[in-house]
Design a protein around this motif. Sequence first.
Motif, PDB file in Angstrom:
ATOM      1  N   ALA A 200       0.629  -1.316  -0.014  1.00  0.00           N
ATOM      2  CA  ALA A 200       0.027  -0.009  -0.077  1.00  0.00           C
ATOM      3  C   ALA A 200       0.777   1.247   0.072  1.00  0.00           C
ATOM      4  O   ALA A 200       0.338   2.394  -0.068  1.00  0.00           O
ATOM      5  N   HIS A 201       2.076   1.250   0.079  1.00  0.00           N
ATOM      6  CA  HIS A 201       3.087   2.182   0.078  1.00  0.00           C
ATOM      7  C   HIS A 201       4.027   2.203  -0.915  1.00  0.00           C
ATOM      8  O   HIS A 201       5.245   2.919  -0.714  1.00  0.00           O
ATOM      9  N   PRO A 285      10.849   6.019   0.433  1.00  0.00           N
ATOM     10  CA  PRO A 285      10.401   7.391  -0.142  1.00  0.00           C
ATOM     11  C   PRO A 285      11.730   7.843  -1.020  1.00  0.00           C
ATOM     12  O   PRO A 285      11.758   8.537  -1.887  1.00  0.00           O
ATOM     13  N   ASN A 286      12.915   7.974  -0.221  1.00  0.00           N
ATOM     14  CA  ASN A 286      14.157   8.479  -0.569  1.00  0.00           C
ATOM     15  C   ASN A 286      15.135   7.636  -0.506  1.00  0.00           C
ATOM     16  O   ASN A 286      15.723   7.099   0.774  1.00  0.00           O
ATOM     17  N   GLY A 296      17.967   1.174   9.304  1.00  0.00           N
ATOM     18  CA  GLY A 296      17.258   0.283   8.200  1.00  0.00           C
ATOM     19  C   GLY A 296      15.970   0.364   8.325  1.00  0.00           C
ATOM     20  O   GLY A 296      15.153   1.340   8.148  1.00  0.00           O
ATOM     21  N   LEU A 297      15.143  -1.111   8.317  1.00  0.00           N
ATOM     22  CA  LEU A 297      14.020  -1.080   8.340  1.00  0.00           C
ATOM     23  C   LEU A 297      13.014  -0.493   9.284  1.00  0.00           C
ATOM     24  O   LEU A 297      11.902   0.149   8.672  1.00  0.00           O
ATOM     25  N   PRO A 298      13.295  -0.402  10.577  1.00  0.00           N
ATOM     26  CA  PRO A 298      12.550   0.392  11.292  1.00  0.00           C
ATOM     27  C   PRO A 298      12.442   1.954  10.846  1.00  0.00           C
ATOM     28  O   PRO A 298      11.276   2.479  11.052  1.00  0.00           O
ATOM     29  N   ALA A 299      13.391   2.507  10.219  1.00  0.00           N
ATOM     30  CA  ALA A 299      13.335   3.763   9.901  1.00  0.00           C
ATOM     31  C   ALA A 299      12.422   3.910   8.815  1.00  0.00           C
ATOM     32  O   ALA A 299      11.649   5.023   8.645  1.00  0.00           O
ATOM     33  N   THR A 304       7.129   5.746   6.544  1.00  0.00           N
ATOM     34  CA  THR A 304       6.141   5.616   5.276  1.00  0.00           C
ATOM     35  C   THR A 304       4.843   5.245   5.853  1.00  0.00           C
ATOM     36  O   THR A 304       3.855   5.552   5.322  1.00  0.00           O
ATOM     37  N   MET A 305       4.856   4.978   7.353  1.00  0.00           N
ATOM     38  CA  MET A 305       3.747   4.407   7.621  1.00  0.00           C
ATOM     39  C   MET A 305       3.203   5.078   9.148  1.00  0.00           C
ATOM     40  O   MET A 305       2.333   4.832   9.832  1.00  0.00           O
TER      41      MET A 305
END
Length: 510
Positions: A200-201, A285-286, A296-299, A304-305
């Motif tokens: 969805a993102h 996004p960037n 990493g993934l937590p950021a 995004t969410m």
Amino acid sequence: MTGPRTADAVDEHAKDAQDLSGFGYRPQLTRTLGAFSSFAASFSALSLMTGIFQVWFIGYAFGGPAFFWFWPIVFAGQLMVALVFAELAARYPLAGAAYQWARHLAGRAWGWGTGWLYLAAQLVTFPALVVAYQLTLPQLSSVFVFSHNFSKNAVILGLILLVITTIVNLVSVKFLARLNNLGVIAEILGALALIILLLAHIHRGPEVVFKTNGTGAGHSWGYLGAFLVSGFMALYNMYAFDTASTLAEETENPRYHAPRAVLRSLITVGLLGMIILLLSLMAIPNLSSPALSTIGLPALLQSTMGNTVAKAFLIDVTLAITVCGLAIQAWSARTLFAMGRDHQLPFSRMLGRVSHNSHAPAVPVLVTAAIGALILLINLGNPKAFNAIVALGIIFIYLAYLGVTIAALRKRRHGWPSDGGRAAGLFTMSPRVGMLVNWVAVIFGAVMTVNLIWPRAEFYGPAWYQQYIAVIFVPAVALLGAVYYFIAQRPERSEPEIAEQVIVATGSSD
């Protein structure tokens, strides 16, 4: 209906006990794990959510989005290893897995060396895993910030998790299995929810996996050099799938359940992980955000969410880390128990016993906790220590896996397996397929081991002793094991003598 079911269960357990006695052992561990629990043991040790959240940033920092391609390479290679292991798990359903397999395939000395490296991998992996709390708990609440020094706080949180897993592993195997099952269900549901939310993102198409972010600049091998370093992320995520076979003596009908658990867990993690990696890269996004290479993934989730969704996933990941810690400690404790039962380690008399109350190998559990705590405290305040611990754990496990696959390949060239396993319902590959798979498993393991041990300043640290820590430490541990074996293990003892001592020891400890 209760009566017949109980009788069937008793008959099944009696068959498993008789099967175990054929290897020279009396039952000490309690068979409480069914088909799903066996799968959950391997899945939680692999721990998709833990690994991806913990080391996603390593892949991205060193290889850019194109680090994605190392995942299918490792998945394919480890699947070959898992296929060999599945055949072995069906034929040698014993605690200690790789140690036992290598011993039965290639003799006592080879088995001991494989077991020593297998144990070293597990003991190093445990502290490398527990520091993963640092990536979730401080983001959930400032209550978990005991120090503003990142590595010190990671060690403190790691020690807390180490205490939790040790208590649970000591309480009851059945309790451990139930917690593990719940954690695995939550982790799988979390992974599926993450896939849906990432879809969805989406910000870009799948062509993002061909972008390198210029990470090849400065490498003597260009992007290939950067890509090989980024592979540490995938390599860390896809081992310990043999945990189900290490818990074979606590599994009902292990000759059937353990091989399938090994394969199903790896395939589930491999496919889900590939999807999550692809979608996470498409949702960034960037692509040049510095946080992607440090947090990493937590950021990514937070950017995004939003905080609420990100925190919900961090809670799920925290649960996954916890059950992963439980499984890794259980994995290493069973190897200590198996080698202790065979009088292969110092203080074997204590290591080879099982608690009367919990039916768990209590002393091995405490030993894994003590060594894990020591490794954490030695590396307190060293920000590069995590990379070294992760790398050493992977190197040792790949060497141990090589010990098994090389022994299996040698045996296969002389007609193994020739036990009519397929007719008996055991997992069996055809001779041609088995030979090809085994060769690929050996070559893959050797190439990845060289890649892991190669000195790299950008990964291990700028100082020479940091860069060469694997080159120095791995041979040192192997040499220490060899010295102990030839001095203390009296190689002239025969296998029947050892088996006789094992039966006496297990009988006296009951």
